[in-house]
Design a protein around this motif. Structure first.
Motif: not given
Length: 447
Positions: A178-206
């Protein structure tokens, strides 16, 4: 009476305690056994690592009557800093709670959660449970490191009969996530993959760091890891719970990855002071700088030419893939010529250290460049390695195979200042192979 009516109410209660990820067990109609224990799975893979626990070894199995019993196999238990929590956030400590691996069955059970608890949940007492109807156990780690438990019952909590169908924590397991913040119907791994993908798409980060929710620029060699954590909303040096969605997040660069830093608790180093150890086993630093050092790669299957030490996993038979009695299991640095044990790590020491690494992990590489304002910048991915389910036995096998090695950087400088740096590492190129040994399941993904 907890009186929890909705999933939002349950998540709000847990969120107020600092829980980020909770684990759910639908309890059987009858208690799992007469000892008021709760069945958590068929092995330690990923079970103890879900919660911060003080691990200790137990006597070997003596049962030969039980079907599938493995006589002589070692057992571990993890003591939890545990409390029952009510809907209004009130805690009641359960000081005798522990997770026990009954290897001979094989089963892992939660035990002792009612002992010493004057007003513990009656719905978990075998003789009383019938009147409560359906029961659901929810557990999660709070921001202060305490493991919290809530029991939902059909009698007291309307949510029980309308509880969502949550994804399992791991394949073949019984615990759901049970993820406390996020979509409980989606697996935690899928949610993490989405967040990491957004970081990758963001390119360079200070380079930055999250200090208790406050984001600030960061300078230093740890910037790559801190920046990744900050981008995921994880505070540096935060609580003992996994970083995000039940996963430990590990950013790395360079040819070697540091995994853990347990110091020896046996052998010469474990029985003497650090300075005595350095005098006996260290060597003079190069270029006459007056220092004394103990460095170099030490792994199973080879001898370090400078120290003449080799590593072995005592109490493990590689051919049969069997471990002996817990008292005999240890990782040792042995002098190749004399047989003297310079340093060793007990099963308990390694189990406790590896238990902090969490059941699931995501490893992602990064590169660095100098930013326009003088602050380093980092870019992540695009590939990552995901591991699911681990325990100390997998760690020991990885050490025995030579994939994980000891790479210390112990130093006593000329001015007398001591630096203890007990590093366990892996070559970055070997990470895919090591993941298949360290984790019950692993894969490389492109995000």
């Amino acid at each position: 009476m907890t009186g929890i009516s909705t999933l939002d109410q349950l998540r709000t209660t847990l969120r107020g305690q600092g829980v980020r990820t909770a684990y759910v067990k639908h309890l059987s109609a009858k208690q799992d056994n007469s000892k008021n224990q709760i069945y958590l799975g068929t092995g330690l893979d990923g079970v103890t690592n879900l919660f911060p626990a003080q691990m200790s070894s137990r006597s070997a199995s003596e049962s030969s009557a039980k079907r599938k019993s493995a006589v002589g196999q070692p057992k571990l238990e993890g003591r939890l800093d545990f409390a029952w929590v009510s809907a209004n956030g009130h805690r009641q400590d359960a000081p005798n709670t522990r997770i026990i691996d009954y290897f001979q069955y094989p089963e892992v059970r939660l035990s002792g959660f009612l002992k010493g608890v004057p007003d513990g949940p009656r719905s978990l007492v075998r003789d009383d449970q019938g009147r409560f109807g359906k029961r659901i156990l929810v557990m999660g780690t709070a921001s202060d490191g305490k493991v919290l438990g809530i029991v939902l019952t059909e009698l007291e909590d309307p949510l029980t009969l309308d509880f969502p169908d949550l994804p399992f924590a791991q394949a073949g397991g019984v615990l759901r996530v049970l993820t406390i913040d996020g979509d409980v119907s989606r697996s935690p791994e899928d949610q993490l993959r989405d967040e990491i993908s957004a970081i990758i798409r963001g390119g360079w980060h200070s380079s930055r760091i999250n200090r208790g929710g406050i984001i600030a620029p960061f300078t230093g060699s740890q910037g790559g890891g801190y920046t990744l954590e900050a981008l995921l909303g994880v505070a540096a040096n935060g609580n003992k719970a996994p970083d995000r969605h039940g996963f430990e997040i590990k950013g790395f660069s360079g040819s070697r990855i540091s995994l853990m830093t347990p110091t020896p608790d046996g052998g010469y180093q474990g029985q003497h002071s650090f300075r005595e150890f350095m005098e006996r086993w260290g060597y003079a630093g190069q270029k006459g700088d007056g220092s004394r050092r103990f460095t170099g790669l030490h792994k199973c299957g080879s001898v370090n030419e400078k120290t003449r030490l080799c590593m072995r996993v005592a109490g493990y038979d590689r051919a049969s893939d069997q471990f002996g009695d817990v008292a005999d299991v240890a990782v040792e640095l042995v002098h190749n010529d004399t047989g003297e044990i310079a340093a060793s790590w007990s099963l308990d020491k390694l189990a406790n250290c590896w238990n902090l690494k969490h059941a699931s992990a995501l490893y992602i590489g990064f590169v660095k460049q100098a930013g326009e304002n003088g602050t380093d910048e980092y870019r992540y991915g695009p590939t990552a390695l995901i591991g699911r389910g681990t325990d100390v036995w997998r760690l020991l096998r990885a050490i025995d195979s030579g994939l994980i090695f000891y790479d210390p950087a112990d130093t006593i400088y000329a001015i007398g200042q001591a630096k203890v740096r007990s590093q366990w590492r892996i070559n970055a190129r070997d990470l895919p192979a090591a993941m298949s040994v360290l984790y019950a399941g692993s894969e490389m993904v492109t995000l």
